[in-house]
Design a protein around this motif. Structure first.
Motif, PDB file in Angstrom:
ATOM      1  N   ASN A  11       1.629   2.334   9.837  1.00  0.00           N
ATOM      2  CA  ASN A  11       2.433   2.583  11.141  1.00  0.00           C
ATOM      3  C   ASN A  11       1.807   2.142  12.566  1.00  0.00           C
ATOM      4  O   ASN A  11       2.369   1.108  13.287  1.00  0.00           O
ATOM      5  N   GLU A  12       0.439   2.505  12.341  1.00  0.00           N
ATOM      6  CA  GLU A  12      -1.182   1.839  12.670  1.00  0.00           C
ATOM      7  C   GLU A  12      -0.428   0.356  13.228  1.00  0.00           C
ATOM      8  O   GLU A  12      -0.681  -0.598  14.736  1.00  0.00           O
ATOM      9  N   GLU A  13      -0.230  -0.788  11.984  1.00  0.00           N
ATOM     10  CA  GLU A  13       0.166  -1.923  12.202  1.00  0.00           C
ATOM     11  C   GLU A  13       1.120  -2.237  13.164  1.00  0.00           C
ATOM     12  O   GLU A  13       0.744  -3.327  14.253  1.00  0.00           O
ATOM     13  N   THR A  31       0.713  -0.921   0.154  1.00  0.00           N
ATOM     14  CA  THR A  31      -0.144   0.078   0.256  1.00  0.00           C
ATOM     15  C   THR A  31       0.850   1.026  -0.056  1.00  0.00           C
ATOM     16  O   THR A  31       2.281   1.079   0.371  1.00  0.00           O
ATOM     17  N   ASP A  38      -0.515   3.310   1.605  1.00  0.00           N
ATOM     18  CA  ASP A  38      -1.050   4.276   2.730  1.00  0.00           C
ATOM     19  C   ASP A  38      -0.133   4.376   4.122  1.00  0.00           C
ATOM     20  O   ASP A  38       0.002   2.851   4.991  1.00  0.00           O
ATOM     21  N   HIS A  39       1.043   5.742   4.795  1.00  0.00           N
ATOM     22  CA  HIS A  39       2.100   4.691   5.735  1.00  0.00           C
ATOM     23  C   HIS A  39       1.313   4.975   6.912  1.00  0.00           C
ATOM     24  O   HIS A  39       1.948   4.400   8.170  1.00  0.00           O
ATOM     25  N   GLN A  40      -0.076   5.864   6.859  1.00  0.00           N
ATOM     26  CA  GLN A  40      -0.751   5.397   8.443  1.00  0.00           C
ATOM     27  C   GLN A  40      -1.194   4.057   8.900  1.00  0.00           C
ATOM     28  O   GLN A  40      -0.525   3.873   9.593  1.00  0.00           O
ATOM     29  N   ILE A  41      -1.435   3.320   8.362  1.00  0.00           N
ATOM     30  CA  ILE A  41      -1.829   2.351   8.079  1.00  0.00           C
ATOM     31  C   ILE A  41      -0.978   0.933   8.922  1.00  0.00           C
ATOM     32  O   ILE A  41      -1.171   0.825   9.227  1.00  0.00           O
ATOM     33  N   GLN A  66       2.643  -0.606  15.532  1.00  0.00           N
ATOM     34  CA  GLN A  66       2.149  -0.513  16.863  1.00  0.00           C
ATOM     35  C   GLN A  66       1.306  -1.575  17.065  1.00  0.00           C
ATOM     36  O   GLN A  66       1.093  -1.872  18.701  1.00  0.00           O
TER      37      GLN A  66
END
Length: 170
Positions: free
Chosen positions: A25-27, A18, A20-23, A29
């Motif tokens: 980072n969330e994953e 993806t 979507d680097h935010q997702i 964590q």
């Protein structure tokens, strides 16, 4: 484009490739070693990664495989078979042995009341010869990271080696 495959005694794709680097980072964590079978199955991690990258049209396809141990799941895909799968699909594998040989705190159980991980001292051995061979088979490179800074340095070097422009409508 980046994806995440988590592996322990088994491997699962946590985030498909993806932008979507935010997702991502969330994953990262939320990664929990207790949601997978115990053990270390390097070959399964590679095979799942290859399955997610093999049809990509990217000019450069790489897997960054990090491990703090040795392959311990005898009936799983061997690391060398995983490396052959990667090579046959034009995927380079950069391997990173993380941590130190000796003893280190490892998650060994979950507190049934709080759900928190329980850590105990465990012997750590990294199979550097296999990691080097996996990288060599695929045209990648083996790295050793013994600190947070050395891991950041490894990622910085890989980032300089592997860059691809991507045209996107977003």
């Amino acid at each position: 484009r980046i994806g995440i495959v988590a592996y322990s005694g088994e491997a699962i794709a946590k985030v498909p490739v993806t932008l979507d680097h935010q997702i991502l980072n969330e994953e990262i964590q939320e990664l929990n070693s207790n949601e997978l079978l115990q053990g270390t199955s390097i070959g399964d991690g590679l095979a799942v990664s290859v399955a997610h990258l093999k049809d990509s049209k990217a000019k450069s396809k790489i897997v960054i495989l990090m491990t703090d141990g040795v392959n311990t799941v005898p009936d799983a895909i061997s690391p060398l078979v995983g490396a052959e799968l990667a090579r046959n699909n034009n995927i380079k594998v950069y391997t990173i042995g993380i941590g130190t040989n000796g003893y280190a705190l490892m998650p060994t159980a979950v507190d049934s009341f709080t759900g928190d991980l329980i850590f105990t001292q465990a012997k750590v051995t990294i199979d550097e010869p296999i990691l080097r061979e996996v990288s060599q088979i695929t045209g990648g490179k083996y790295y050793r990271a013994t600190s947070t800074q050395s891991l950041a340095d490894v990622y910085s070097e890989i980032n300089q080696l592997e860059k691809s422009d991507l045209k996107s409508n977003t």
